[in-house]
Design an enzyme around this catalytic site. Structure first.
Site, PDB file in Angstrom:
ATOM      1  CG  ASN A   1       7.617   4.710   2.631  1.00 41.15           C
ATOM      2  OD1 ASN A   1       7.081   4.906   3.726  1.00 41.15           O
ATOM      3  ND2 ASN A   1       7.541   3.551   1.993  1.00 41.15           N
TER       4      ASN A   1
ATOM      5  CG  PHE B   1       0.053   3.391  -4.407  1.00 40.48           C
ATOM      6  CD1 PHE B   1       0.235   2.496  -5.451  1.00 40.48           C
ATOM      7  CD2 PHE B   1      -1.208   3.503  -3.847  1.00 40.48           C
ATOM      8  CE1 PHE B   1      -0.819   1.733  -5.932  1.00 40.48           C
ATOM      9  CE2 PHE B   1      -2.271   2.745  -4.317  1.00 40.48           C
ATOM     10  CZ  PHE B   1      -2.073   1.854  -5.364  1.00 40.48           C
ATOM     11  CB  CYS B   2       6.207   4.836  -1.656  1.00 44.25           C
ATOM     12  SG  CYS B   2       7.199   3.940  -2.813  1.00 44.25           S
ATOM     13  CG  ASN B   3       0.699   7.158   1.560  1.00 38.62           C
ATOM     14  OD1 ASN B   3       0.605   6.948   2.755  1.00 38.62           O
ATOM     15  ND2 ASN B   3       0.239   8.254   0.990  1.00 38.62           N
TER      16      ASN B   3
END
Ligand code: PLP
Length: 495
Positions: free
Chosen positions: A142, A411-413
């Protein structure tokens, strides 16, 4: 295959430690027993190296000794203590360049709070515009995705390159198509890189979700198309050699705690000096300007890396970066790479072979099932014998209770997650129309069984025992276990 008493088919457990390849990496076991002894306290198992690396005892001692034997003060002052701090900061800057084999005439090192801070420096100062697009892969953290907000504000086209196939990789023709069409040119005969600056291409050298290593050759490819390249090395650099004399991205972002655990709060933007000169900072701060006037409403920025370092640097921790780099160098990135590669291949092989008594697989893996072109990050979900999914939040609770430190979630993805869970654009459009306020509401509208996976990752102090204990936990906890359970799980709070 052998068949155990309960009927579950379990492959014979080839000991990793018995191999000659493992024997070549035993220096890591020696260090683990001395320098990383604290990892083993209370029977814990650390498996979140993509989240953060771990610090050796020697690093903490060096920090302590340095602070107790001398005095360091604000490097913007001019006195002996500030000069002492300033010279350690400059020395660390050179150590970073050396470590990544970057020519100081070509690259500048800008110290930032973390990799995200490095991305932000590029995003906010890049000269996006209608003819200068942002191209990025779905697979991005992100902190790279967020750059699109700067691009959109500048009315720049934003084009994503999708993930394809079961390994969740990016197809090179799709990269080329995105690079050429983003600027409105449908036919793209690559032109030689002239001065760059006609758009930004951003991608991770290694995915923090699937562990996929995207080709470094895309740096040159995008530059040939006139693009500047931001290479996110945050997940790659801790266990792989990044040689900036061989691959020359315009910008590289990373966080040092991911490489060697300590210090936190220090990252870097490595930037080619020619690309840096094209950035236009949207503001100035203490330390970034050569001259300024309040009544004259004028300022003159510093022309070098200090023009990008806002305020007072973390001068008590930046010297720890130099120690950390030499520590890592003394172990050897190639040795760490070999160890992580061995453990990853072993875990992949054994985890994907696990079957419930009815023959159904225990695990659904996201990303490559082999060790080829991937790093030591393994993402998956457990499944019950009836094929339903074990909620990753339950795994978080149960693995924590068993002493494992791993990661669960997306995982901020979100791009890799959407590809992994098969969320297509139509489905997404419907969900976004309802303006969900939380990730749980978003998932409910999508009618997905989960929005998160379980992630195990290896790093510089990982041992065979870590991998073996996790596999044993997976078998004993989830094999042939019916679900779902009626345990109340906490809401998901972020992606
Ligand atoms: C690939 C990747 N990029 C960027 C980041 C952001 O790093 P930081 O949170 O240290 O800024 C992370 C963090 O996990 C990452 O894995």
């Amino acid at each position: 295959m052998t068949t155990e008493e309960n009927g579950s088919a379990v492959p014979p457990r080839a000991g990793i430690t018995a191999t000659t390849a493992y024997a070549r990496t035993t220096r890591i076991d020696e260090l683990r027993a001395i320098e990383y002894r604290h990892l083993d306290r209370d029977g814990r198992v650390y498996l979140d190296y993509t989240g953060a690396g771990v610090a050796a005892r020697a690093q903490i001692v060096a920090h302590h000794d340095r602070l107790l034997t001398d005095l360091y003060s604000n490097p913007h002052s001019e006195n002996p203590t500030s000069e002492a701090a300033g010279s350690l900061v400059e020395s660390a800057r050179h150590a970073v360049l050396d470590f990544f084999r970057a020519d100081p005439a070509e690259y500048a090192v800008i110290f930032t709070p973390n990799a995200s801070g490095a991305c932000r420096l590029v995003g906010e100062a890049y000269d996006f515009g209608r003819g200068r697009p942002l191209v990025l892969t779905w697979d991005n953290h992100n902190s790279v995705n967020g750059i699109r907000e700067y691009a959109r504000t500048a009315h720049a086209p934003v084009r994503y390159v999708p993930l394809t196939g079961p390994e969740l990789r990016v197809a090179e023709p799709d990269v080329i198509a995105a690079l050429t069409t983003a600027r409105g040119r449908l036919t793209g005969i690559p032109r030689r890189r002239s001065s760059g600056g006609s758009g930004l291409f951003a991608y991770p050298a290694q995915s923090n979700f699937t562990g996929v290593q995207h080709p470094l050759t895309w740096v040159d490819l995008a530059q040939q198309h006139g693009y500047d390249v931001l290479l996110d090395a945050a997940a790659f650099a801790p266990t792989n050699r990044l040689d900036l004399s061989a691959v020359r991205p315009d910008f590289v972002c990373l966080s040092f705690y991911k490489l060697f655990g300590y210090p936190t709060g220090v990252g870097a933007l490595l930037a080619r000096r020619d690309a840096l000169a094209r950035l236009r900072r949207p503001w100035f701060a203490g330390g970034t300007i050569r001259a300024v006037s309040v009544q004259g409403d004028w300022h003159q920025p510093m022309g070098d890396e200090s023009g990008f370092e806002d305020g007072t640097l973390n001068f008590l921790s930046i010297p720890d970066v130099e120690f950390g780099l030499s520590w890592l160098g003394s172990i050897g990135v190639d040795l760490i790479h070999s160890r992580v590669d061995l453990l990853t291949r072993w875990l992949l092989e054994h985890l994907t072979a696990l079957r419930h008594r009815n023959g159904r697989p225990l695990v659904r893996l996201y990303g490559p099932a082999t060790g080829t072109a991937r790093g030591g990050t393994v993402a998956f979900n457990f499944h019950h014998p009836d094929g339903s999914l074990v909620d990753e939040r339950l795994v978080a609770v149960e693995s924590a209770a068993a002493g494992f430190a791993l990661r669960t979630g997306c995982f901020c993805n979100p791009g890799a997650a959407e590809a992994a869970f098969g969320i297509d654009q139509d489905l997404l459009r419907d969900s976004i129309r309802t303006r969900p306020e939380t990730i749980d509401q978003h998932l409910a509208t999508l009618r997905l069984p989960t929005g998160g996976a379980v992630r195990v990752s290896f790093g510089l102090a990982s041992t065979a025992a870590d991998a073996e204990r996790f596999l044993a936990f997976a078998e004993s906890t989830y094999l042939d276990r019916d679900g779902p359970t009626d345990i109340r799980l906490a809401p998901r709070i972020r992606c």
